[in-house]
Design a protein around this motif. Structure first.
Motif, PDB file in Angstrom:
ATOM      1  N   ARG A 207       6.589   6.467  -3.890  1.00 54.88           N
ATOM      2  CA  ARG A 207       6.076   5.772  -2.707  1.00 54.88           C
ATOM      3  C   ARG A 207       7.167   5.612  -1.657  1.00 54.88           C
ATOM      4  NH1 ARG A 207       0.738   4.767  -2.919  1.00 54.88           N
ATOM      5  NH2 ARG A 207       0.906   3.470  -4.769  1.00 54.88           N
TER       6      ARG A 207
ATOM      7  N   LEU B 170       7.377   7.102   2.125  1.00 51.58           N
ATOM      8  CA  LEU B 170       7.625   6.216   3.261  1.00 51.58           C
ATOM      9  C   LEU B 170       8.772   6.771   4.109  1.00 51.58           C
ATOM     10  CD1 LEU B 170       7.325   3.593   4.870  1.00 51.58           C
ATOM     11  CD2 LEU B 170       8.807   2.476   3.156  1.00 51.58           C
TER      12      LEU B 170
ATOM     13  N   HIS C 108       1.998  -0.453  11.651  1.00 53.50           N
ATOM     14  CA  HIS C 108       1.653  -0.884  10.300  1.00 53.50           C
ATOM     15  C   HIS C 108       0.455  -0.123   9.754  1.00 53.50           C
ATOM     16  CE1 HIS C 108       3.830  -4.582  11.791  1.00 53.50           C
ATOM     17  NE2 HIS C 108       4.438  -4.389  10.611  1.00 53.50           N
TER      18      HIS C 108
ATOM     19  N   LEU D 116       1.229   3.452   8.779  1.00 50.73           N
ATOM     20  CA  LEU D 116       2.031   3.510   7.565  1.00 50.73           C
ATOM     21  C   LEU D 116       1.188   3.228   6.332  1.00 50.73           C
ATOM     22  CD1 LEU D 116       5.237   1.717   8.886  1.00 50.73           C
ATOM     23  CD2 LEU D 116       5.087   4.105   8.143  1.00 50.73           C
ATOM     24  N   VAL D 117       0.338   2.208   6.418  1.00 54.19           N
ATOM     25  CA  VAL D 117      -0.504   1.859   5.262  1.00 54.19           C
ATOM     26  C   VAL D 117      -1.473   3.001   4.959  1.00 54.19           C
ATOM     27  CG1 VAL D 117      -2.329   0.307   4.465  1.00 54.19           C
ATOM     28  CG2 VAL D 117      -0.294  -0.619   5.593  1.00 54.19           C
TER      29      VAL D 117
ATOM     30  N   LEU E 103       3.665  -3.149   2.080  1.00 48.35           N
ATOM     31  CA  LEU E 103       4.483  -2.257   2.894  1.00 48.35           C
ATOM     32  C   LEU E 103       5.875  -2.835   3.088  1.00 48.35           C
ATOM     33  CD1 LEU E 103       4.772   0.235   4.731  1.00 48.35           C
ATOM     34  CD2 LEU E 103       3.790  -1.116   6.595  1.00 48.35           C
TER      35      LEU E 103
ATOM     36  N   GLN F 118       7.911  -2.180   0.070  1.00 49.96           N
ATOM     37  CA  GLN F 118       8.384  -0.804  -0.068  1.00 49.96           C
ATOM     38  C   GLN F 118       9.557  -0.517   0.863  1.00 49.96           C
ATOM     39  OE1 GLN F 118       7.580   1.328  -2.309  1.00 49.96           O
ATOM     40  NE2 GLN F 118       5.818   0.211  -3.179  1.00 49.96           N
TER      41      GLN F 118
END
Length: 924
Positions: free
Chosen positions: A20, A24, A38, A41-42, A57, A60
């Motif tokens: 993950r 990212l 956000h 990214l999610v 998030l 991470q």
């Protein structure tokens, strides 16, 4: 990024182990230096976002910072940003290097499949973008091995295949490059069903040109537009025939097409322009690269012997361009080559055939509208970047220039100094407008006048005389018309066809407008003779239009339509009596082809030319013109109808043209049985089968309007059968249209739809646009009554288009009335009222057909007003409709409208009901 994801820094390579966090990092790196939101990214990291996704998030990001020391990931209110210069990311660096032309360095950055160890929702799309970057890298900096490996992975990528071909060719593997092309062509055909794209075709031509000597093939400075089908056909013809001649008028693009065919031929080619020589053999010898050293000037036989010796053992395509002025010599020399040199193929261009045994002709005519418009736009943008001319105006210019490629190019060059509208307006003087061409072109191709003059100078006196006389024809002409009007010899006409001054399509002959404009200045005035011949033609055709031969004779007159218009127009201005005879003789044709509006315009002009009194002996023709002209007539229409009626009463028997009886009946409306008008109508009917069928339909209409629906339906059915027996589709369609109205009024929408469709099919067979629009409108009303609103709306829209195309105002009005009914059904009373207003504006008043439509418009207005709650207005509209129905003695419609009037609320129903007036349609 260009392989497994890794971070390189002072501490060496740092691998990000957690999947993950690795995803990212890749997502942030793709947008290095920019804030990534956000939500993005999610969505990019989680197939199904977890609850508390923002917190997950954040967690991470924190773990990523810990796993990669020194990595700066900033938090912003909108999201997160990787603090790095884009050039620090290999994907961005690769793109920069490619843009700088450093392909090898860009390719060196790749370590495998991009994002190879990333598995996240965003990865597939990102990998696709990066794959395109990899392809660019290989194309820009790869070796032959790299390119071949890439082609194996992407066999349908034509840009990759083209690059492989060019690389193989540069490395001396030309045959292998051509094999790669053939494999690609077969694969594209099998997998996609398409031909190679311009990119791949261009690479093919490039390799072919270098693979074999192509002597003298002119390099082209402009794109090849609009002849792709010709290119394929000529290439195929040369594969199966040793002599192919491109024939056509000057300026159509024969030389350009030949050059394009030659450039794409994979074997040896020699291109020889014969326009500036009369010594064909010497020109060909020079063209094939075997100059005749030491030969005496007059030793023609020696030159030809040397030419044959030079080509006897060679496989070669010999292009002989511009043969027309040396056609006999070219035929002799080229014929000798073909018989003695088995490896020679010849592609010739000429304005007439060479006449050699085994010759295959490929006509090069004007470009079609779409291709000509593309050529115009391409050449216009070359001289005026950003040119975006109105499509319809460009199409008009190209059409008026006959699609002749040179003329289109010369006109396009004018957009630099003239607006497109001015170019179109000045085409009547096209030779002056198109008088400046490229200075590098041959003199005969610098102006449009020079192109045509070159052909004119090659004619003999008899051919010039016929070419000038032929200009009397506006459209195409039959052999009978040409020989009769021009007094020409058939042999001279066929010679003009051979020399591309006249075109032949099927069994008809036509001269391009550009050639006509040149030749007309040298023509005698044959317009009177032309008009009289077409009068005889119309009279001959008229009885056949009312028989089983109807379709064939209609097609024949339709083919002559442009010349019929020209004949009527000329006679109107110079011989009104002849014009009267023409319009009368054409009345059946006009009506059966659904050209009522056009016919009305012609008839009205003839009436103005004749004055208010018919010429002696032409009373029938004058009356017929009065009846034809009603759709566009101005002034006192009642007086006109009285005059037409008075003239028909002077007849002692049936009129010369039976259609007059029907038109007279339409103008006056249905007569009362037993009245003087009824007896006169009976006297006008002939004893021929067509008139008997017309009588059945007329009696059916009168029975229907008098209220006897059963008798009306029976008579109309018998009328339809009678017209069918004699072969008249138009008469049968008339009966079916009336049956559709009758059954619709009685509430049987299914039968109405069936009858309307039968009428439409018959009219379409005749090519009767205006009447077809009327039948489609009737079908729309039937579908509306049946509740099929979408189909009805489609029908009314189609009818409007057809009616506008033919200028039929009353038919347009009927379609708008249908749209009004649709809008009322939908509850849109404002739109419904507007459609009624439009229908009313389009409908002239005072005559039988249009006034019937006004009756229905008034009734529809009443229904709209009633639906909107305005019962006072509804009553006024229904009263108007009742008066109009009564004036037409249409008792069925009158009764139905009175019923609707009586059904209005009692507060308004107490007003006195209007009586049915006992008036005649003649007196108004």
């Amino acid at each position: 990024m260009l392989g497994p994801v890794e971070v390189r820094g002072d501490q060496g390579v740092v691998a990000v182990a957690a999947p993950r966090q690795r995803a990212l990092l890749a997502l942030l790196a793709l947008e290095a230096g920019r804030v990534v939101g956000h939500d993005r990214l999610v969505d990019g990291l989680y197939p199904e976002p977890p609850s508390g996704a923002v917190n997950a998030l954040q967690s991470q990001v924190s773990r990523l910072r810990r796993s990669v020391p020194g990595l700066l990931v900033e938090h912003h209110p909108a999201g997160y940003r990787l603090v790095a210069d884009p050039s620090d990311v290999d994907a961005h660096r690769c793109a920069e290097l490619l843009d700088a032309g450093r392909g090898a360095q860009a390719l060196a950055l790749w370590r495998g499949t991009a994002l190879a160890d990333v598995d996240a929702p965003f990865a597939e799309q990102a990998r696709h973008r990066l794959t395109e970057l990899f392809v660019r890298s290989v194309l820009a900096g790869g070796t032959i091995a790299d390119l071949c490996e890439l082609l194996a992975r992407h066999p349908l990528r034509e840009d990759v295949r083209a690059a492989v071909m060019r690389a193989l060719h540069r490395d001396g593997h030309t045959s292998e490059a051509l094999r790669v092309f053939e494999q690609g062509r077969a694969l594209l055909a099998d997998e996609l069903g398409v031909d190679p794209s311009p990119v791949l075709a261009a690479a093919h031509v490039e390799v072919l040109r270098a693979a074999a000597p192509h002597r003298g093939v002119p390099e082209q400075l402009t794109s090849f537009v609009g002849r792709d089908d010709d290119l394929r056909r000529v290439t195929a013809q040369l594969a199966g025939h040793r002599l192919v001649t491109l024939v056509g008028p000057g300026g159509t693009g024969k030389t350009r097409l030949a050059a394009e065919v030659a450039a794409r031929d994979r074997g040896e080619v020699a291109f020889v322009d014969l326009s500036a020589t009369t010594d064909v053999a010497r020109a060909l010898l020079d063209g094939v690269g075997a100059r005749e050293a030491g030969l005496l000037d007059g030793a023609a036989a020696g030159v030809e012997q040397r030419l044959r010796a030079a080509l006897s053992a060679r496989e070669i395509l010999l292009v002989a361009d511009n043969c027309e002025h040396v056609v006999d010599e070219a035929a002799r020399v080229l014929g000798g080559l073909l018989t003695t040199c088995a490896g020679v193929r010849v592609l010739a261009t000429s304005r007439e055939p060479l006449g050699i045994t085994g010759e295959t002709l490929h006509p090069v005519t004007g470009l079609d509208e779409a291709a000509a418009a593309r050529l115009f736009g391409d050449r216009a943008r070359a001289v005026a970047p950003g040119f975006t001319g109105e499509h319809a105006l460009v199409a008009e210019v190209c059409r008026r220039l006959d699609g002749i490629a040179l003329a289109v190019e010369l006109a396009a060059a004018r957009v630099r100094t003239l607006p497109l509208s001015e170019i179109a307006a000045r085409l009547d003087d096209r030779f002056r407008l198109l008088s400046h061409g490229p200075r590098t072109a041959a003199p005969r191709h610098r102006t449009l006048h020079a192109v045509v003059e070159w052909s004119w100078e090659l004619l003999d006196d008899a051919e010039r005389d016929l070419a000038a006389r032929f200009t009397v024809f506006t459209g195409s002409a039959s052999l009978a018309a040409v020989t009769a009007v021009t007094g020409s010899d058939v042999g001279v006409l066929t010679s003009l066809v051979d020399k591309s001054l006249v075109e032949m399509h099927g069994d008809r002959y036509r001269m391009l407008d550009t050639i006509r404009a040149f030749c007309a200045a040298r023509a005698p005035d044959l317009r009177a003779r032309h008009a009289r011949w077409f009068l005889d033609r119309a009279r001959e055709a008229e009885p056949h239009l009312r028989s089983h031969d109807q379709v064939r004779w209609l097609a024949s007159l339709t083919a002559d339509h442009d010349d019929l218009v020209a004949a009527v127009t000329w006679a109107t201005g110079h011989d009104p009596c002849l014009a009267l005879r023409l319009v009368a003789a054409l009345s059946t044709y006009y009506w059966f082809r659904g050209l009522r509006t056009e016919a009305a315009t012609r008839a009205e002009a003839v009436l103005r030319a004749c004055g208010e009194t018919p010429p002696p002996g032409l009373e029938q023709e004058y009356a017929l013109c009065l009846l034809i002209a009603w759709p566009v007539a101005t002034g006192d229409q009642t007086a006109r109808i009285r005059q037409a009626d008075a003239l028909t009463h002077s007849l002692t028997g049936p009129p010369r043209f039976p259609i007059m009886t029907m038109m007279w009946g339409m103008a006056l409306g249905a007569p009362e049985s037993g009245s003087p008008v009824w007896h006169h109508r009976t006297r006008m009917l002939g004893d021929d089968p067509w008139s008997a069928a017309l009588a059945l339909v007329g009696d059916g209409l009168m029975a229907r309007q008098s209220g006897d629906q059963a008798a009306g339906e029976q008579l109309l059915r018998r009328g339809a059968q009678a017209f069918t027996r004699i072969g008249d589709r138009w008469g049968a369609a008339l009966a079916f249209a009336q049956l559709s109205e009758l059954t619709l009024a009685s509430g049987d929408a299914v039968a109405a739809l069936e009858h309307a469709e039968r009428a439409r099919a018959l009219l379409r067979e005749l090519g009767a646009t205006e009447d077809t629009a009327e039948a489609v409108t009737a079908r729309g009303h039937a579908r509306l009554a049946a509740g099929d609103l979408d189909a009805a709306r489609t029908d009314f829209g189609v009818a409007l288009k057809l009616a506008r195309r033919s200028g039929a105002l009353v038919v347009q009005a009927g379609a708008h009335l249908g749209l009004a009914g649709l809008a009322r059904r939908a509850g849109d009373h404002t739109a419904a009222a507007a459609e009624c207003d439009r229908a009313w504006e389009l409908t002239p008043g005072g005559w039988y057909g249009p006034d019937e439509l006004r009756c229905h418009i008034a009734a529809e207005r009443g229904r709209i007003a009633a639906a909107a709650g305005d019962h006072g207005a509804a009553r006024r509209h229904f009263e108007d409709a009742v008066l109009r129905a009564a004036g037409q003695r249409n008792r069925v419609t009158e009764a139905a409208l009175r019923a609707e009037l009586d059904a209005l609320p009692s507060a308004t129903a107490s007003a006195p009901r209007p009586p049915a007036p006992a008036c005649s349609r003649v007196t108004g």
